[in-house]
Design an enzyme around this catalytic site. Structure first.
Site, mmCIF file in Angstrom:
data_model
loop_
_atom_site.group_PDB
_atom_site.id
_atom_site.type_symbol
_atom_site.label_atom_id
_atom_site.label_comp_id
_atom_site.label_asym_id
_atom_site.label_seq_id
_atom_site.Cartn_x
_atom_site.Cartn_y
_atom_site.Cartn_z
ATOM 1 N NE ARG A 60 -2.355 -2.445 2.550
ATOM 2 C CZ ARG A 60 -2.389 -2.749 3.825
ATOM 3 N NH1 ARG A 60 -3.059 -1.997 4.658
ATOM 4 N NH2 ARG A 60 -1.751 -3.799 4.280
ATOM 5 C CD GLU A 97 0.271 -9.781 16.202
ATOM 6 O OE1 GLU A 97 -0.182 -9.745 15.045
ATOM 7 O OE2 GLU A 97 -0.404 -9.837 17.235
HETATM 8 P P1 AMP Z 1 4.377 -2.802 11.372
HETATM 9 O O1 AMP Z 1 5.620 -3.449 10.827
HETATM 10 O O2 AMP Z 1 3.819 -3.515 12.571
HETATM 11 O O3 AMP Z 1 4.566 -1.311 11.618
HETATM 12 O O4 AMP Z 1 3.249 -2.968 10.276
HETATM 13 C C1 AMP Z 1 3.165 -2.093 9.244
HETATM 14 C C2 AMP Z 1 2.724 -2.733 7.964
HETATM 15 O O5 AMP Z 1 1.687 -3.690 8.135
HETATM 16 C C3 AMP Z 1 2.196 -1.669 7.046
HETATM 17 O O6 AMP Z 1 2.714 -1.891 5.751
HETATM 18 C C4 AMP Z 1 0.686 -1.817 7.124
HETATM 19 O O7 AMP Z 1 0.143 -1.714 5.837
HETATM 20 C C5 AMP Z 1 0.429 -3.189 7.715
HETATM 21 N N1 AMP Z 1 -0.446 -3.170 8.920
HETATM 22 C C6 AMP Z 1 -0.081 -3.480 10.179
HETATM 23 N N2 AMP Z 1 -1.110 -3.395 11.041
HETATM 24 C C7 AMP Z 1 -2.180 -3.001 10.316
HETATM 25 C C8 AMP Z 1 -3.545 -2.698 10.624
HETATM 26 N N3 AMP Z 1 -4.029 -2.784 11.871
HETATM 27 N N4 AMP Z 1 -4.335 -2.302 9.610
HETATM 28 C C9 AMP Z 1 -3.860 -2.197 8.349
HETATM 29 N N5 AMP Z 1 -2.605 -2.472 8.001
HETATM 30 C C10 AMP Z 1 -1.754 -2.858 8.954
#
Ligand code: AMP
Length: 172
Positions: A60, A97
């Site tokens: 995205r 996770e």
């Molecule tokens: P993180 O590495 O945990 O910061 O996750 C970020 C990536 O995962 C981004 O590219 C987001 O598009 C996706 N992502 C993580 N959590 C969500 C969520 N609750 N809703 C939508 N996209 C998420």
């Protein structure tokens, strides 16, 4: 306008797995006024900075990053999930996770010293964007700022990106 943008973001509980509330941006993308307004937020933040390239994160981050790069008249660099890029790539591991994942960027995507801005739709734990920042550093790029449409503040993902400045437009 920020409050209007929130109307284009739909909470989908238990996607992609139980306990996660997924922020679905497809209503925003499909609305011409909201999509344009979201791109404008990134653009306003970029104006006045000397930027060589926008770096977008799979998938995205491509939607926002490429539009921003087009309008600024600069290049665009995709950072992809492992196994999608055809040429020689640098690899960075990050934690999910459960377990680990890897992101990659072509070794010639930027040259040392280029000034880049990182763009993605959402900052959650920060693992993905920290891996992207590591890839930019590996090839000698200068990461000016990381920009996100949405930030899940309670996960404190911006800590992972320190000392890079982090900007988000919609905080939850
Ligand atoms: P993180 O590495 O945990 O910061 O996750 C970020 C990536 O995962 C981004 O590219 C987001 O598009 C996706 N992502 C993580 N959590 C969500 C969520 N609750 N809703 C939508 N996209 C998420």
């Amino acid at each position: 306008m920020l409050e209007k943008l929130r109307t284009g973001i739909r909470d989908v509980p238990d996607f992609p797995k139980k306990g996660i509330v997924f922020k679905d941006i497809t209503p925003l993308l499909g609305d011409r006024a909201l999509f344009r307004a979201s791109i404008d937020l990134f653009l306003e933040r970029c104006r006045g900075k000397a930027i060589d390239k926008i770096v977008g994160i799979d998938a995205r981050g491509f939607l926002f990053g490429s539009a921003v790069a087009y309008e600024l008249g600069v290049g665009f660099v995709p950072i992809r999930k492992r196994g999608k890029l055809p040429y020689k790539a640098e690899i960075a591991k990050y934690s999910l996770e459960y377990g680990e994942a890897e992101m990659e960027m072509h070794i010639d995507a930027m040259v040392a010293g280029e000034r880049v801005v990182l763009v993605d739709d959402l900052l959650a734990t920060g693992g993905t964007s920290a891996a992207a920042a590591a890839l930019i550093r590996k090839v000698g790029g200068q990461l000016l700022e990381a920009q996100f449409l949405i930030e899940l503040e309670f996960l404190n993902g911006r800590k992972q990106l320190e000392p890079t400045p982090v900007i988000s437009f919609l905080k939850y």
